[in-house]
Design a protein around this motif. Structure first.
Motif, PDB file in Angstrom:
ATOM      1  N   ILE A   1       0.849  -1.199   0.000  1.00 35.94           N
ATOM      2  CA  ILE A   1       0.000   0.000   0.000  1.00 35.94           C
ATOM      3  C   ILE A   1       0.882   1.247   0.000  1.00 35.94           C
ATOM      4  O   ILE A   1       1.858   1.324   0.754  1.00 35.94           O
ATOM      5  N   ALA A   2       0.554   2.217  -0.846  1.00 31.48           N
ATOM      6  CA  ALA A   2       1.271   3.499  -0.847  1.00 31.48           C
ATOM      7  C   ALA A   2       1.044   4.211   0.480  1.00 31.48           C
ATOM      8  O   ALA A   2      -0.074   4.205   1.012  1.00 31.48           O
ATOM      9  N   CYS A   3       2.094   4.809   1.024  1.00 32.53           N
ATOM     10  CA  CYS A   3       2.001   5.448   2.341  1.00 32.53           C
ATOM     11  C   CYS A   3       2.718   6.790   2.352  1.00 32.53           C
ATOM     12  O   CYS A   3       3.736   6.971   1.672  1.00 32.53           O
ATOM     13  N   GLY A   4       2.188   7.700   3.172  1.00 25.53           N
ATOM     14  CA  GLY A   4       2.804   9.016   3.302  1.00 25.53           C
ATOM     15  C   GLY A   4       2.816   9.514   4.731  1.00 25.53           C
ATOM     16  O   GLY A   4       2.085   9.005   5.593  1.00 25.53           O
ATOM     17  N   MET A   5       3.657  10.502   4.971  1.00 20.75           N
ATOM     18  CA  MET A   5       3.723  11.199   6.256  1.00 20.75           C
ATOM     19  C   MET A   5       3.257  12.632   6.062  1.00 20.75           C
ATOM     20  O   MET A   5       3.727  13.322   5.155  1.00 20.75           O
ATOM     21  N   PHE A   6       2.321  13.066   6.892  1.00 22.57           N
ATOM     22  CA  PHE A   6       1.952  14.480   6.956  1.00 22.57           C
ATOM     23  C   PHE A   6       2.659  15.042   8.180  1.00 22.57           C
ATOM     24  O   PHE A   6       2.211  14.844   9.316  1.00 22.57           O
ATOM     25  N   LEU A   7       3.805  15.669   7.941  1.00 22.24           N
ATOM     26  CA  LEU A   7       4.595  16.241   9.023  1.00 22.24           C
ATOM     27  C   LEU A   7       4.028  17.629   9.311  1.00 22.24           C
ATOM     28  O   LEU A   7       4.584  18.656   8.941  1.00 22.24           O
ATOM     29  N   LEU A   8       2.887  17.608   9.953  1.00 19.18           N
ATOM     30  CA  LEU A   8       2.181  18.852  10.225  1.00 19.18           C
ATOM     31  C   LEU A   8       1.125  18.647  11.303  1.00 19.18           C
ATOM     32  O   LEU A   8       0.525  17.570  11.370  1.00 19.18           O
ATOM     33  N   PRO A   9       0.946  19.634  12.156  1.00 17.81           N
ATOM     34  CA  PRO A   9       1.770  20.827  12.158  1.00 17.81           C
ATOM     35  C   PRO A   9       3.035  20.610  12.979  1.00 17.81           C
ATOM     36  O   PRO A   9       2.998  19.935  14.004  1.00 17.81           O
ATOM     37  N   VAL A  10       4.139  21.185  12.497  1.00 13.57           N
ATOM     38  CA  VAL A  10       5.291  21.254  13.394  1.00 13.57           C
ATOM     39  C   VAL A  10       5.009  22.375  14.398  1.00 13.57           C
ATOM     40  O   VAL A  10       4.409  23.390  14.055  1.00 13.57           O
TER      41      VAL A  10
END
Length: 392
Positions: free
Chosen positions: A196-205
């Protein structure tokens, strides 16, 4: 009632059941961050109780005590079936990623263990032949691997997790009801191993706490270890009222010396934005670090090229170009052009000789649009992605 999923988190939760009139949230245009036009508020309120969450702000009209009270829309699946059924639509829904979540709750919050509205929504998404993009902080999403894989085989599926950092101690302070960063990373690795395609939402810092180069790099390096397909980055908003008051009370308790710094960058913007100078600084830092690891800063074209209609495809590519240029400190007309395209009722292919009548579309943008219409991609976009990755 205690239904929390985080070990050691004992906040009591009040559940209120209601019947909803609608579930599907329709955006005015395609969202190029998520590649989505549609979201769902199956639940209202969120027991993750993240200190920085803007769902606490008055503008979202969440009743009760945010972080403790959750509204469950018990007829959500019945309503959603009607909203997704093409036989009931004069104008069919556009093909894009469905987001089984909204701005005021996590679709895999603790109430989902009992009510299973998200799981049932995934079944409908599969039944009506849509792709899905799940954004969560909850490891409960692993429960639905079977459905997510079925959707991925039929269309596509993306599983993304949001982080303010991967520091365990900071997360305990600002994300008290959330599985630890290590558990979230492990869940992403689990889905990656399943194809499965995966991502990180590095927010909010969090300003002056998790926006340091060291903590940004730690998060990006962990994403790289897992093999994530993209990282989307953003700063924190702090709206006057409940959200700001709640956050500053926590800040006063744990980081009292930072109060003056916050006063300097949050100056009462309607949308809770910090100063442009601050956002520019953290974006530049992120841009430098993410290049080093060669991770895309937007969802890659391969994951949506064969899903979107021609207008939405053009909008997303133009907005991605606009973002990448601005991250590199360059000016860009492409965001304006993307907005003009997003307002069209007719397909772009019917306007081949008239594209420059659109606001923001000049010779260069016209050439890019025509290339997208002919090939489904843009050489300029692909070169920009490569140049930005290799420019480190």
């Amino acid at each position: 009632m205690n239904i929390n999923t985080k070990k050691g988190y004992t906040k009591e939760v009040t559940i209120k059941e209601i019947e909803a009139k609608s579930i599907l949230r329709k955006h005015k245009k395609i969202d190029s961050w998520f590649i989505s036009r549609y979201g769902m508020n199956l639940y209202r309120g969120c027991t993750h109780n993240c200190v920085y969450c803007d769902g606490r702000a008055e503008g979202y009209y969440v009743d009760g005590e945010f972080g403790e009270d959750v509204v469950v829309k018990t007829n959500a699946i019945e309503i959603l079936r009607r909203e997704l059924d093409p036989k009931r639509k004069r104008v069919p829904l556009k093909k894009c990623y469905m987001m089984p979540g909204g701005g005021v709750g996590d679709s895999y919050g603790p109430a989902e263990k009992k009510y299973q509205l998200t799981r049932k929504a995934l079944q409908l998404i599969y039944e009506y032949n849509f792709p899905v993009h799940i954004l969560t902080k909850s490891t409960l999403v692993k429960r639905d691997l079977d459905l997510i894989k079925k959707i991925n085989e039929q269309n596509r599926a993306i599983v993304s997790f949001s982080f303010s950092s991967v520091d365990e101690k900071i997360s305990e302070i600002f994300e008290p009801g959330v599985p630890s960063p290590a558990e979230r990373l492990e869940t992403l690795a689990f889905f990656k191993k399943e194809g499965i395609a995966c991502g990180m939402f590095l927010l909010p810092v969090i300003p002056f706490i998790t926006d340091t180069p060291q903590l940004m790099e730690l998060a990006i390096s962990k994403a790289n270890e897992v093999g994530l397909d993209f990282i989307i980055f953003g700063g924190m908003t702090l709206k006057d009222g409940r959200q700001k008051d709640y956050f500053l009370n926590t800040l006063k308790k744990h980081y009292p010396k930072l109060l003056t710094e916050y006063q300097n960058i949050y100056r009462g913007s309607k949308w809770g934005e910090a100063t442009h100078e601050y956002y520019g600084s953290i974006n530049q830092t992120f841009n430098i670090i993410v290049k080093k690891y060669k991770i895309p800063q937007r969802i890659p074209l391969v994951f949506y090229k064969d899903i979107l209609d021609e207008n939405d495809l053009v909008v997303v590519i133009l907005e991605h170009i606009d973002y990448l240029l601005k991250q590199a400190g360059r000016t860009s007309p492409f965001g304006y052009a993307a907005y003009s395209v997003s307002q069209l009722k007719q397909p772009l292919s019917s306007m081949r000789g008239e594209l420059q009548k659109l606001k923001g579309v000049g010779n260069t943008t016209e050439r890019i649009i025509l290339e997208i219409l002919d090939t489904g991609s843009s050489g300029y976009y692909e070169k920009l992605m490569v140049d930005i990755i290799l420019s480190h």
